[in-house]
Design a protein around this motif. Structure first.
Motif, PDB file in Angstrom:
ATOM      1  N   ILE A  92     -14.379  -4.203  24.085  1.00 60.19           N
ATOM      2  CA  ILE A  92     -13.140  -4.866  23.285  1.00 60.19           C
ATOM      3  C   ILE A  92     -13.645  -6.298  22.847  1.00 60.19           C
ATOM      4  CG2 ILE A  92     -11.376  -3.235  23.791  1.00 60.19           C
ATOM      5  CD1 ILE A  92      -9.618  -6.120  24.256  1.00 60.19           C
ATOM      6  N   PRO A  93     -13.610  -5.634  21.015  1.00 62.24           N
ATOM      7  CA  PRO A  93     -14.086  -7.300  20.520  1.00 62.24           C
ATOM      8  C   PRO A  93     -12.583  -7.447  20.696  1.00 62.24           C
ATOM      9  CG  PRO A  93     -14.311  -5.339  19.030  1.00 62.24           C
ATOM     10  CD  PRO A  93     -14.050  -4.829  20.922  1.00 62.24           C
ATOM     11  N   ARG A  94     -12.331  -9.729  20.279  1.00 63.52           N
ATOM     12  CA  ARG A  94     -11.230  -9.700  20.983  1.00 63.52           C
ATOM     13  C   ARG A  94     -11.515 -10.632  19.460  1.00 63.52           C
ATOM     14  NH1 ARG A  94      -8.042  -8.940  24.950  1.00 63.52           N
ATOM     15  NH2 ARG A  94      -8.417  -9.749  26.435  1.00 63.52           N
ATOM     16  N   HIS A  95      -9.801 -10.235  18.865  1.00 62.63           N
ATOM     17  CA  HIS A  95      -9.275 -10.829  17.721  1.00 62.63           C
ATOM     18  C   HIS A  95      -7.878 -11.966  18.397  1.00 62.63           C
ATOM     19  CE1 HIS A  95      -8.548 -11.940  13.695  1.00 62.63           C
ATOM     20  NE2 HIS A  95      -7.323 -11.907  14.046  1.00 62.63           N
ATOM     21  N   PHE A  96      -7.654 -13.168  17.719  1.00 55.26           N
ATOM     22  CA  PHE A  96      -6.842 -14.166  17.563  1.00 55.26           C
ATOM     23  C   PHE A  96      -6.663 -14.117  16.384  1.00 55.26           C
ATOM     24  CE2 PHE A  96      -9.204 -14.433  21.347  1.00 55.26           C
ATOM     25  CZ  PHE A  96      -8.000 -14.070  22.250  1.00 55.26           C
ATOM     26  N   ASP A  97      -5.548 -14.205  15.221  1.00 55.43           N
ATOM     27  CA  ASP A  97      -4.815 -14.888  15.095  1.00 55.43           C
ATOM     28  C   ASP A  97      -4.765 -15.551  14.529  1.00 55.43           C
ATOM     29  OD1 ASP A  97      -4.102 -11.593  13.924  1.00 55.43           O
ATOM     30  OD2 ASP A  97      -2.327 -11.198  14.670  1.00 55.43           O
ATOM     31  N   LEU A  98      -4.043 -16.331  15.534  1.00 57.47           N
ATOM     32  CA  LEU A  98      -3.416 -17.719  15.498  1.00 57.47           C
ATOM     33  C   LEU A  98      -4.802 -18.419  16.959  1.00 57.47           C
ATOM     34  CD1 LEU A  98      -2.689 -20.309  14.376  1.00 57.47           C
ATOM     35  CD2 LEU A  98      -0.803 -19.898  15.520  1.00 57.47           C
ATOM     36  N   VAL A  99      -5.048 -19.405  17.005  1.00 62.98           N
ATOM     37  CA  VAL A  99      -5.762 -19.849  18.012  1.00 62.98           C
ATOM     38  C   VAL A  99      -5.219 -21.427  17.951  1.00 62.98           C
ATOM     39  CG1 VAL A  99      -7.846 -21.098  19.689  1.00 62.98           C
ATOM     40  CG2 VAL A  99      -7.483 -18.984  18.732  1.00 62.98           C
ATOM     41  N   LYS A 100      -4.321 -21.589  18.795  1.00 56.90           N
ATOM     42  CA  LYS A 100      -4.255 -23.165  18.746  1.00 56.90           C
ATOM     43  C   LYS A 100      -4.151 -24.349  20.029  1.00 56.90           C
ATOM     44  CE  LYS A 100      -0.553 -26.676  17.689  1.00 56.90           C
ATOM     45  NZ  LYS A 100      -1.451 -27.851  18.947  1.00 56.90           N
ATOM     46  N   THR A 140     -13.073 -13.289  17.242  1.00 58.99           N
ATOM     47  CA  THR A 140     -12.962 -13.393  15.923  1.00 58.99           C
ATOM     48  C   THR A 140     -11.067 -14.176  15.702  1.00 58.99           C
ATOM     49  OG1 THR A 140     -12.508 -11.097  15.864  1.00 58.99           O
ATOM     50  CG2 THR A 140     -13.946 -11.610  15.214  1.00 58.99           C
ATOM     51  N   VAL A 141     -11.133 -14.271  15.290  1.00 58.99           N
ATOM     52  CA  VAL A 141     -10.301 -16.209  14.840  1.00 58.99           C
ATOM     53  C   VAL A 141      -9.610 -15.307  13.568  1.00 58.99           C
ATOM     54  CG1 VAL A 141      -9.290 -17.965  15.373  1.00 58.99           C
ATOM     55  CG2 VAL A 141     -10.841 -17.461  16.992  1.00 58.99           C
ATOM     56  N   GLY A 142      -8.188 -15.601  12.893  1.00 57.53           N
ATOM     57  CA  GLY A 142      -8.117 -15.229  12.018  1.00 57.53           C
ATOM     58  C   GLY A 142      -7.672 -16.958  11.141  1.00 57.53           C
ATOM     59  N   ALA A 143      -6.743 -18.111  12.399  1.00 53.34           N
ATOM     60  CA  ALA A 143      -6.822 -19.344  11.688  1.00 53.34           C
ATOM     61  C   ALA A 143      -7.060 -20.459  13.092  1.00 53.34           C
ATOM     62  CB  ALA A 143      -5.277 -19.310  11.580  1.00 53.34           C
ATOM     63  N   ILE A 144      -6.955 -21.742  13.224  1.00 49.53           N
ATOM     64  CA  ILE A 144      -7.150 -21.998  14.107  1.00 49.53           C
ATOM     65  C   ILE A 144      -6.710 -23.061  13.539  1.00 49.53           C
ATOM     66  CG2 ILE A 144      -8.516 -24.081  15.603  1.00 49.53           C
ATOM     67  CD1 ILE A 144     -10.709 -21.996  14.736  1.00 49.53           C
ATOM     68  N   ILE A 145      -5.058 -24.226  14.446  1.00 49.28           N
ATOM     69  CA  ILE A 145      -4.580 -25.220  14.019  1.00 49.28           C
ATOM     70  C   ILE A 145      -5.455 -26.136  15.439  1.00 49.28           C
ATOM     71  CG2 ILE A 145      -2.772 -26.549  14.584  1.00 49.28           C
ATOM     72  CD1 ILE A 145      -1.655 -23.738  13.143  1.00 49.28           C
ATOM     73  N   LEU A 146      -5.872 -27.357  15.620  1.00 45.66           N
ATOM     74  CA  LEU A 146      -6.143 -28.380  16.020  1.00 45.66           C
ATOM     75  C   LEU A 146      -5.343 -30.409  15.718  1.00 45.66           C
ATOM     76  CD1 LEU A 146      -9.684 -29.115  17.006  1.00 45.66           C
ATOM     77  CD2 LEU A 146      -8.876 -27.310  15.680  1.00 45.66           C
ATOM     78  N   GLU A 147      -4.861 -31.035  17.247  1.00 45.22           N
ATOM     79  CA  GLU A 147      -5.213 -31.808  16.690  1.00 45.22           C
ATOM     80  C   GLU A 147      -6.809 -32.419  17.120  1.00 45.22           C
ATOM     81  OE1 GLU A 147      -3.509 -36.114  19.011  1.00 45.22           O
ATOM     82  OE2 GLU A 147      -2.126 -33.850  18.896  1.00 45.22           O
ATOM     83  N   ALA A 148      -7.781 -32.829  16.046  1.00 48.04           N
ATOM     84  CA  ALA A 148      -9.183 -33.121  16.118  1.00 48.04           C
ATOM     85  C   ALA A 148      -8.701 -34.884  17.179  1.00 48.04           C
ATOM     86  CB  ALA A 148      -9.725 -32.676  14.886  1.00 48.04           C
ATOM     87  N   SER A 149      -9.480 -34.470  18.144  1.00 42.13           N
ATOM     88  CA  SER A 149     -10.075 -35.661  18.281  1.00 42.13           C
ATOM     89  C   SER A 149     -12.186 -35.304  19.245  1.00 42.13           C
ATOM     90  CB  SER A 149      -9.855 -35.968  19.472  1.00 42.13           C
ATOM     91  OG  SER A 149      -8.562 -36.525  18.917  1.00 42.13           O
ATOM     92  N   ASN A 150     -12.713 -36.806  18.630  1.00 42.22           N
ATOM     93  CA  ASN A 150     -14.481 -35.748  19.615  1.00 42.22           C
ATOM     94  C   ASN A 150     -14.745 -34.933  18.380  1.00 42.22           C
ATOM     95  OD1 ASN A 150     -14.029 -38.405  20.964  1.00 42.22           O
ATOM     96  ND2 ASN A 150     -12.545 -36.552  22.378  1.00 42.22           N
ATOM     97  N   VAL A 151     -14.900 -35.050  17.240  1.00 41.31           N
ATOM     98  CA  VAL A 151     -15.358 -33.501  16.514  1.00 41.31           C
ATOM     99  C   VAL A 151     -16.276 -33.952  15.724  1.00 41.31           C
ATOM    100  CG1 VAL A 151     -14.849 -31.785  14.619  1.00 41.31           C
ATOM    101  CG2 VAL A 151     -13.007 -32.328  16.730  1.00 41.31           C
ATOM    102  N   GLN A 152     -17.391 -33.410  16.163  1.00 41.78           N
ATOM    103  CA  GLN A 152     -18.140 -33.833  14.317  1.00 41.78           C
ATOM    104  C   GLN A 152     -18.663 -33.510  13.445  1.00 41.78           C
ATOM    105  OE1 GLN A 152     -20.571 -36.137  15.974  1.00 41.78           O
ATOM    106  NE2 GLN A 152     -20.076 -35.762  17.546  1.00 41.78           N
ATOM    107  N   ALA A 153     -19.096 -33.853  12.421  1.00 39.78           N
ATOM    108  CA  ALA A 153     -18.965 -33.632  11.151  1.00 39.78           C
ATOM    109  C   ALA A 153     -19.720 -31.914  11.587  1.00 39.78           C
ATOM    110  CB  ALA A 153     -19.401 -34.699   9.974  1.00 39.78           C
ATOM    111  N   ALA A 154     -21.075 -31.780  11.556  1.00 38.58           N
ATOM    112  CA  ALA A 154     -21.522 -31.037  11.775  1.00 38.58           C
ATOM    113  C   ALA A 154     -21.234 -29.622  12.215  1.00 38.58           C
ATOM    114  CB  ALA A 154     -22.497 -31.135  12.069  1.00 38.58           C
ATOM    115  N   THR A 155     -20.374 -29.866  13.356  1.00 41.16           N
ATOM    116  CA  THR A 155     -19.059 -28.894  13.851  1.00 41.16           C
ATOM    117  C   THR A 155     -18.212 -28.493  12.396  1.00 41.16           C
ATOM    118  OG1 THR A 155     -18.952 -30.022  16.133  1.00 41.16           O
ATOM    119  CG2 THR A 155     -17.605 -27.766  15.575  1.00 41.16           C
ATOM    120  N   MET A 156     -17.927 -29.093  11.560  1.00 44.84           N
ATOM    121  CA  MET A 156     -17.328 -28.599  10.792  1.00 44.84           C
ATOM    122  C   MET A 156     -17.259 -28.292   9.705  1.00 44.84           C
ATOM    123  SD  MET A 156     -14.059 -29.179  12.543  1.00 44.84           S
ATOM    124  CE  MET A 156     -13.225 -28.706  11.370  1.00 44.84           C
TER     125      MET A 156
END
Length: 154
Positions: free
Chosen positions: A85-93, A117-133
């Motif tokens: 099954i393809p996995r879909h998440f409405d929200l990943v926190k 597949t993911v509809g929305a992501i909420i995170l407190e973003a520590s150590n995130v690279q600009a290229a990733t965003m």
């Protein structure tokens, strides 16, 4: 990891009719495999250290990969094998006070190979690279909003 918080969140989801659509884990989630079995939490608390009267340390918890959480954890009984099954998440926190950058890279890999597949992501973003965003915005189509309580620009 906090078993009481995971249990409370799960019970809240059940009371609000989201029990069959929610997954709460009490685990250390890493971007890469953890080979050490159970892990102890870093015993640091915010706002002045260990709460007065706290008698028990946080329990040891298993280490699992983000890929395992998003592709292998069963949501409900009777669900077909995860590989079918393809996995879909409405929200990943996600909030881990440090590993979010590596989690986003791992999630990017899962999105690219269509494992989830993911509809929305909420995170407190520590150590995130600009290229990733940049990839999340321009390749995956996410809108990115920044709220930093420490930059004095609110």
């Amino acid at each position: 990891p906090a078993a009481d918080l995971a249990r409370a969140a799960n019970e809240t989801a059940i009371l609000n009719c989201w029990g069959n659509r929610s997954v709460f884990l009490n685990a250390f989630v890493d971007a890469e495999p953890w080979l050490g079995g159970l892990r102890s939490a870093h015993l640091g608390w915010r706002l002045g250290g260990r709460p007065p009267g706290l008698k028990h340390a946080l329990p040891r918890a298993p280490g699992v990969t983000l890929e395992h959480v998003l592709t292998q954890v069963r949501v409900g009984p009777g669900e077909p094998p995860a590989s079918q099954i393809p996995r879909h998440f409405d929200l990943v926190k996600m909030d881990g006070d440090g590993p979010e950058g590596s989690w986003l890279v791992a999630l990017d890999r899962l999105l690219r190979n269509c494992s989830v597949t993911v509809g929305a992501i909420i995170l407190e973003a520590s150590n995130v690279q600009a290229a990733t965003m940049h990839a999340y915005q321009n390749e995956h189509g996410f809108d990115v909003y920044r709220l930093d309580m420490h930059d004095d620009r609110r």
